[in-house]
Design a protein around this motif. Structure first.
Motif, short mmCIF file in Angstrom:
data_model
loop_
_atom_site.label_atom_id
_atom_site.label_comp_id
_atom_site.label_asym_id
_atom_site.label_seq_id
_atom_site.Cartn_x
_atom_site.Cartn_y
_atom_site.Cartn_z
N SER A 86 0.85 -1.19 0.00
CA SER A 86 0.00 0.00 0.00
C SER A 86 0.89 1.24 0.00
O SER A 86 2.08 1.18 0.27
CB SER A 86 -0.91 0.01 1.23
OG SER A 86 -0.14 0.22 2.40
N GLN A 87 0.27 2.39 -0.28
CA GLN A 87 1.01 3.64 -0.26
C GLN A 87 1.60 3.90 1.13
O GLN A 87 2.74 4.34 1.24
CB GLN A 87 0.09 4.80 -0.67
CG GLN A 87 -0.37 4.72 -2.10
CD GLN A 87 -1.38 5.81 -2.44
OE1 GLN A 87 -1.43 6.86 -1.79
NE2 GLN A 87 -2.19 5.57 -3.46
N LYS A 88 0.84 3.60 2.13
CA LYS A 88 1.29 3.81 3.51
C LYS A 88 2.49 2.90 3.82
O LYS A 88 3.47 3.34 4.42
CB LYS A 88 0.12 3.51 4.47
CG LYS A 88 0.36 3.89 5.90
CD LYS A 88 -0.92 3.68 6.71
CE LYS A 88 -0.72 4.17 8.13
NZ LYS A 88 -1.94 4.04 8.92
N GLN A 89 2.42 1.64 3.40
CA GLN A 89 3.53 0.71 3.63
C GLN A 89 4.80 1.16 2.89
O GLN A 89 5.90 1.09 3.43
CB GLN A 89 3.15 -0.71 3.17
CG GLN A 89 2.09 -1.37 4.01
CD GLN A 89 1.58 -2.66 3.36
OE1 GLN A 89 1.47 -2.77 2.14
NE2 GLN A 89 1.24 -3.63 4.21
N ALA A 148 5.62 4.22 2.00
CA ALA A 148 6.16 5.41 2.68
C ALA A 148 6.91 5.01 3.94
O ALA A 148 8.00 5.53 4.22
CB ALA A 148 5.04 6.38 3.00
N LYS A 149 6.37 4.06 4.69
CA LYS A 149 7.01 3.63 5.94
C LYS A 149 8.36 2.96 5.66
O LYS A 149 9.36 3.26 6.30
CB LYS A 149 6.11 2.67 6.71
CG LYS A 149 6.73 2.21 8.04
CD LYS A 149 5.79 1.39 8.85
CE LYS A 149 6.33 0.93 10.17
NZ LYS A 149 7.73 0.97 10.42
N VAL A 150 8.39 2.06 4.68
CA VAL A 150 9.64 1.37 4.33
C VAL A 150 10.71 2.38 3.91
O VAL A 150 11.86 2.32 4.36
CB VAL A 150 9.41 0.32 3.21
CG1 VAL A 150 10.72 -0.17 2.62
CG2 VAL A 150 8.58 -0.84 3.72
N LEU A 151 10.33 3.31 3.07
CA LEU A 151 11.30 4.29 2.58
C LEU A 151 11.75 5.24 3.68
O LEU A 151 12.93 5.61 3.75
CB LEU A 151 10.73 5.05 1.38
CG LEU A 151 10.51 4.19 0.12
CD1 LEU A 151 9.82 5.01 -0.97
CD2 LEU A 151 11.80 3.60 -0.39
N LYS A 152 10.83 5.62 4.56
CA LYS A 152 11.21 6.47 5.70
C LYS A 152 12.18 5.73 6.62
O LYS A 152 13.16 6.31 7.09
CB LYS A 152 9.97 6.88 6.49
CG LYS A 152 9.25 8.07 5.95
CD LYS A 152 8.10 8.48 6.86
CE LYS A 152 7.35 9.62 6.27
NZ LYS A 152 6.20 10.01 7.09
#
Length: 185
Positions: free
Chosen positions: A26-29, A31-35
């Motif tokens: 998902s978009q949220k996942q 973003a979290k991985v990249l952060k």
């Protein structure tokens, strides 16, 4: 050039697309991985990147479909017609890209002018080849008409018959009995 977003500047577009479409994240996942890896991204930035990518892919598909249609339509025509259509297509795409920017001050004008010049030169070369071909073709027709006229005289054909044959070969209307042609009226 338009301002590039943070995700593009960090070189993450392909990776985000892969994570979304291939890894089904998902978009949220994403973003979290990249952060977690230290990149400055947000869920909304990931979403905008995916939307932009989908829009680009649609534009590529449309261009490919348009190219396929042009090739299909020109399949049985001389290569110059295909070349001319291709140059016109490139000019149209270039114009559309220029329109997207709106303000020429934000563009690399030298590059745009170079592309315009190259496509214009290609168009001029195509026109010259077509003109040279047409000129040679017409000369060949007139030469053939002259040879047929000479051979017809040797065979004893009437002047009227010879004029009619010659005009059919050359594509010109034969003169009428009063000396005028259909173009004179």
């Amino acid at each position: 050039m338009p301002k590039r977003n943070k995700i593009e500047m960090q070189g993450l577009v392909e990776r985000i697309v892969d994570m979304f479409y291939e890894q089904k994240m998902s978009q949220k996942q994403i973003a979290k991985v990249l952060k977690d890896e230290g990149y400055d991204v947000s869920k909304s930035g990931v979403g905008r990147t995916l939307i932009s990518h989908a829009s680009q892919m649609k534009a590529y598909r449309d261009a490919a479909k348009e190219s396929a249609e042009i090739i299909k339509a020109l399949r049985n025509t001389p290569g110059l017609d295909i070349s001319e259509a291709t140059v016109q297509l490139v000019q149209t795409k270039l114009l559309n890209e220029v329109k997207k920017f709106g303000d020429l001050a934000t563009m690399d004008v030298k590059d745009v002018l170079k592309l315009v010049g190259q496509t214009s030169l290609a168009q001029a070369r195509i026109a010259k080849v077509k003109l040279d071909y047409e000129k040679g073709y017409r000369q060949g027709l007139f030469r053939a008409a002259e040879i047929v006229e000479q051979e017809g005289r040797k065979a004893g054909l009437s002047e009227e018959t010879l004029k009619e044959i010659k005009s059919k070969i050359s594509g010109e209307e034969p003169p009428r009995a009063d000396g005028t042609t259909g173009e004179d009226t």
